[in-house]
Scaffold this motif. Structure first.
Motif, short mmCIF file in Angstrom:
data_model
loop_
_atom_site.label_atom_id
_atom_site.label_comp_id
_atom_site.label_asym_id
_atom_site.label_seq_id
_atom_site.Cartn_x
_atom_site.Cartn_y
_atom_site.Cartn_z
N UNK A 4 38.30 33.76 48.25
CA UNK A 4 37.68 34.86 47.50
C UNK A 4 38.71 35.94 47.26
N UNK A 5 39.00 36.19 45.99
CA UNK A 5 39.92 37.24 45.58
C UNK A 5 39.23 38.08 44.52
N UNK A 6 38.73 39.27 44.88
CA UNK A 6 37.98 40.08 43.90
C UNK A 6 38.82 40.58 42.74
N UNK A 7 40.14 40.39 42.82
CA UNK A 7 41.00 40.88 41.73
C UNK A 7 41.11 39.91 40.57
N UNK A 8 40.60 38.68 40.72
CA UNK A 8 40.65 37.71 39.62
C UNK A 8 39.23 37.25 39.29
N UNK A 9 39.08 36.61 38.16
CA UNK A 9 37.76 36.26 37.66
C UNK A 9 37.09 35.20 38.54
N UNK A 10 35.78 35.29 38.72
CA UNK A 10 35.06 34.23 39.43
C UNK A 10 35.30 32.87 38.77
N UNK A 11 35.60 31.87 39.59
CA UNK A 11 35.84 30.53 39.08
C UNK A 11 37.26 30.27 38.63
N UNK A 12 38.11 31.32 38.59
CA UNK A 12 39.50 31.14 38.18
C UNK A 12 40.30 30.45 39.29
N UNK A 13 41.42 29.85 38.90
CA UNK A 13 42.30 29.19 39.86
C UNK A 13 43.30 30.18 40.41
N UNK A 14 43.45 30.17 41.72
CA UNK A 14 44.47 30.99 42.35
C UNK A 14 45.81 30.28 42.35
N UNK A 15 46.85 31.00 42.77
CA UNK A 15 48.21 30.44 42.74
C UNK A 15 48.34 29.22 43.64
N UNK A 16 47.53 29.15 44.67
CA UNK A 16 47.60 28.00 45.58
C UNK A 16 46.75 26.82 45.15
N UNK A 17 46.15 26.91 43.97
CA UNK A 17 45.33 25.81 43.47
C UNK A 17 43.86 25.91 43.84
#
Length: 240
Positions: free
Chosen positions: A88-101
């Motif tokens: 959970x990263x509130x700084x990016x869009x829900x459902x988006x992929x983070x840098x770690x996949x």
């Protein structure tokens, strides 16, 4: 026993499936009774034991693990061909992929479709969620009929009722009901705020709000490296 360790015991690890000697340098076994093969700790071995027992074909199913770590059960769970990790990263869009996949998911408001997973795993996550009722309902929604949610969370309150330790207000500010405490958090160096002290009544609460019958499994299997404080495993079943 070697001078290097406070405790040693031979056995078989339920995660790496190797014959090993479990070792500890510290009497707090929950974080320190290690498998030298995979680095796992007792609660992870208890969790994997329960997954294998209650969903033996898990590796052929769709698996969602929230907040995985880089050892033990999390690494083994990636062996599923249909494994999805979320953070959970509130700084990016829900459902988006983070840098770690991983996929960005707030457990209280998930973007996954209904009936997506055969197995959902959360390891020591629920004690950091504000709205545990919403999270339980969302996990129930995303499970397929016949699916299970297997999770650990420390039962600090034991037989006493569960109680919140922090509340999220309507303006998203936080009111602390006890002096704040934090656990390790792969997403933040500040750690993860503890929001609940749970008791055994958590099982009946989850069943009530989500419709998932929930049991608590308490294991003491030193031959499997499963002996420590607060290592109970919760299992919630979606029957239909």
């Amino acid at each position: 026993m070697s001078d290097e360790y406070l405790f040693e015991h031979p056995g078989r690890c339920p995660i790496c499936e190797k014959r090993v000697t479990f070792v500890a340098r510290n009497p707090w076994f929950r974080d320190n009774l290690l498998c030298p093969g995979c680095g796992s700790i007792p609660r992870e071995r208890a969790l994997m034991f329960c997954i294998e027992r209650f969903l033996p074909d898990w590796s052929r199913g769709h698996v969602h693990e929230s907040s995985p770590i880089e050892r033990g059960a999390s690494i083994k769970l990636r062996g599923s061909a249909r494994y999805v990790a979320s953070q959970f990263d509130p700084s990016i869009a829900p459902g988006a992929r983070g840098a770690g996949g991983w996929v960005n998911q707030d457990l209280e408001k998930q973007t996954f479709s209904d009936n997506s997973f055969d197995l959902v795993v959360t390891q020591d996550v629920f004690e950091h969620i504000f709205d545990i009722d919403a999270a339980a309902r969302e996990i129930a929604r995303t499970l397929r009929p016949g699916g299970v949610h297997v999770f650990t969370t420390p039962l600090i309150n034991g037989t006493k009722p569960s109680e919140p330790t922090a509340i999220r207000e309507a303006d998203n500010s936080i009111t602390h009901l006890v002096p704040p405490s934090y656990h390790g958090n792969p997403m933040s160096a500040d750690g993860a705020l503890v929001t609940w002290h749970f008791g055994f009544d958590l099982a009946s609460r989850i069943a009530s709000v989500s419709g998932l019958p929930t049991i608590v499994v308490a294991l003491d299997r030193l031959d499997l490296g499963i002996r420590a404080e607060f290592i109970e495993v919760f299992i919630s079943f979606k029957l239909r």
